[in-house]
Design an enzyme around this catalytic site. Sequence first.
Site, PDB file in Angstrom:
ATOM      1  NE  ARG A 167      44.348  37.480  50.651  1.00 17.88           N
ATOM      2  CZ  ARG A 167      44.749  36.358  50.066  1.00 17.88           C
ATOM      3  NH1 ARG A 167      44.099  35.224  50.254  1.00 17.88           N
ATOM      4  NH2 ARG A 167      45.834  36.351  49.314  1.00 17.88           N
ATOM      5  CB  CYS A 219      47.497  42.246  47.370  1.00 26.25           C
ATOM      6  SG  CYS A 219      48.664  41.275  46.391  1.00 26.25           S
ATOM      7  CD  GLU A 289      44.294  41.202  50.474  1.00 26.49           C
ATOM      8  OE1 GLU A 289      44.295  40.761  49.315  1.00 26.49           O
ATOM      9  OE2 GLU A 289      45.172  40.927  51.315  1.00 26.49           O
TER      10      GLU A 289
HETATM   11  N1  EPU Z   1      51.318  40.105  37.316  1.00 30.39           N
HETATM   12  C1  EPU Z   1      51.754  41.057  36.449  1.00 30.39           C
HETATM   13  N2  EPU Z   1      52.186  42.250  36.929  1.00 30.39           N
HETATM   14  C2  EPU Z   1      52.193  42.549  38.251  1.00 30.39           C
HETATM   15  C3  EPU Z   1      51.742  41.580  39.158  1.00 30.39           C
HETATM   16  C4  EPU Z   1      51.308  40.361  38.668  1.00 30.39           C
HETATM   17  O1  EPU Z   1      51.741  40.845  35.238  1.00 30.39           O
HETATM   18  O2  EPU Z   1      52.583  43.661  38.614  1.00 30.39           O
HETATM   19  C5  EPU Z   1      50.867  38.807  36.787  1.00 30.39           C
HETATM   20  C6  EPU Z   1      51.838  37.706  37.179  1.00 30.39           C
HETATM   21  O3  EPU Z   1      52.886  37.613  36.275  1.00 30.39           O
HETATM   22  C7  EPU Z   1      50.951  36.479  37.179  1.00 30.39           C
HETATM   23  C8  EPU Z   1      49.594  37.032  37.601  1.00 30.39           C
HETATM   24  O4  EPU Z   1      49.642  38.436  37.387  1.00 30.39           O
HETATM   25  O5  EPU Z   1      50.825  35.970  35.869  1.00 30.39           O
HETATM   26  C9  EPU Z   1      49.287  36.724  39.063  1.00 30.39           C
HETATM   27  O6  EPU Z   1      50.297  37.315  39.882  1.00 30.39           O
HETATM   28  P1  EPU Z   1      50.803  36.660  41.266  1.00 30.39           P
HETATM   29  O7  EPU Z   1      51.124  35.214  41.039  1.00 30.39           O
HETATM   30  O8  EPU Z   1      51.813  37.568  41.810  1.00 30.39           O
HETATM   31  O9  EPU Z   1      49.522  36.616  42.143  1.00 30.39           O
HETATM   32  P2  EPU Z   1      48.490  37.729  42.507  1.00 30.39           P
HETATM   33  O10 EPU Z   1      47.154  37.278  42.026  1.00 30.39           O
HETATM   34  O11 EPU Z   1      48.950  39.069  42.095  1.00 30.39           O
HETATM   35  C10 EPU Z   1      47.815  36.650  44.780  1.00 30.39           C
HETATM   36  C11 EPU Z   1      47.501  37.183  46.139  1.00 30.39           C
HETATM   37  C12 EPU Z   1      48.760  37.337  46.961  1.00 30.39           C
HETATM   38  C13 EPU Z   1      49.471  36.011  47.049  1.00 30.39           C
HETATM   39  C14 EPU Z   1      49.781  35.521  45.627  1.00 30.39           C
HETATM   40  C15 EPU Z   1      50.378  34.132  45.631  1.00 30.39           C
HETATM   41  C16 EPU Z   1      45.544  38.626  46.107  1.00 30.39           C
HETATM   42  C17 EPU Z   1      45.025  40.016  45.981  1.00 30.39           C
HETATM   43  N3  EPU Z   1      46.868  38.474  46.012  1.00 30.39           N
HETATM   44  O12 EPU Z   1      48.541  37.668  44.097  1.00 30.39           O
HETATM   45  O13 EPU Z   1      48.364  37.716  48.278  1.00 30.39           O
HETATM   46  O14 EPU Z   1      50.670  36.132  47.782  1.00 30.39           O
HETATM   47  O15 EPU Z   1      48.555  35.441  44.868  1.00 30.39           O
HETATM   48  O16 EPU Z   1      49.404  33.198  45.984  1.00 30.39           O
HETATM   49  O17 EPU Z   1      44.763  37.695  46.293  1.00 30.39           O
HETATM   50  C18 EPU Z   1      47.812  39.547  49.683  1.00 30.39           C
HETATM   51  O18 EPU Z   1      46.691  39.060  49.760  1.00 30.39           O
HETATM   52  O19 EPU Z   1      48.130  40.585  50.311  1.00 30.39           O
HETATM   53  C19 EPU Z   1      48.776  38.920  48.807  1.00 30.39           C
HETATM   54  C20 EPU Z   1      49.970  39.447  48.569  1.00 30.39           C
END
Ligand code: EPU
Length: 293
Positions: A167, A219, A289
């Site tokens: 990012r 996010c 972010e």
């Molecule tokens: N999780 C929870 N509770 C929540 C959210 C997530 O337990 O409320 C757990 C999920 O179950 C999973 C882990 O956390 O085991 C990771 O969650 P997720 O796969 O949703 O990915 P993330 O790390 O929360 C990142 C990016 C997203 C992107 C997704 C998919 C960042 C800050 N976020 O989210 O990007 O869409 O991976 O690749 O890097 C963004 O940058 O705005 C964004 C939405």
Amino acid sequence: MGLVVHPEPLLSERTTLGLGGRALAEAVASDRADLDELGAFFERHGGRPFVLGRGSNVLARDNGLDLVLVRAADTTGPERIGQDQDRVLVKVGAGAALPGLLGWLRRAGLSGLEGLAGVPGSVGGAVAMNAGAYGQDLSQVLSRVRLWTPDRGLFWRPAADCAMGYRQFDPLAGPGPWLVWEVELSLAPGEPEAVAQAMRRALDNKRRTQPLDAKSAGCVFKNPAGRSAGRLLDEAGFKGRRLGDMAFSELHANFLVNLGKGTAAQALELLDQARAEILKRHGIDLETEVILL
Ligand code: EPU
């Protein structure tokens, strides 16, 4: 067609979170000649220049915005411009919508950005943030970027000369504001059906785990190294936490959503609470972010 200037534009009408007061002025550039007028526009209105795309990663304050906004109009759709070894080169204007570019890539069967299905925003904004999802991001397909700066005007910069990370994008073009005007992407030729399937999968996953239809800016915090900010916030009880009409989403704790008449003051208070709690629990200082204006 001449630089289009809007006096005192409302940020709440220009950001997907639907928050923010009035900036000083906004300039929308449609062609190269318009860019020549930007220097005079900055001088006339004062304030801090800020390049706004489609406002999908911005949290703007309710008032006192000492900003002049600049935007590239959506004038140059994607176009296949050639081949580089086994890659296909595509040029697209910064003002184009990222979802529109993804639709075009799907029909053309060009692979490299399927994971970004469901990510809103402009192409220029996606480069400026190095937007990403499911292991893919803009840095992996960017070949060159055409920038505009007040000092140098328009010039192409190879991606290899830019600093890109999670990012993060810095064209290393010196001090002062810069605007992404056009980008050149290098994509892998593939089958339209395979590209479409991968995009559908990414979109289905996002629909299951992210509030795609809510007023949000994606996010709000970056993931700290090796951790998920969403999971940390969820474990700390922030899922669904509400203040006025702003809340952390019930679906994903790292999405701040505007339930109707939310304010930036409420949003910032929720961010402060979240940051303080994660610092207390884990010693991790979450970094935003979203861009705070
Ligand atoms: N999780 C929870 N509770 C929540 C959210 C997530 O337990 O409320 C757990 C999920 O179950 C999973 C882990 O956390 O085991 C990771 O969650 P997720 O796969 O949703 O990915 P993330 O790390 O929360 C990142 C990016 C997203 C992107 C997704 C998919 C960042 C800050 N976020 O989210 O990007 O869409 O991976 O690749 O890097 C963004 O940058 O705005 C964004 C939405």
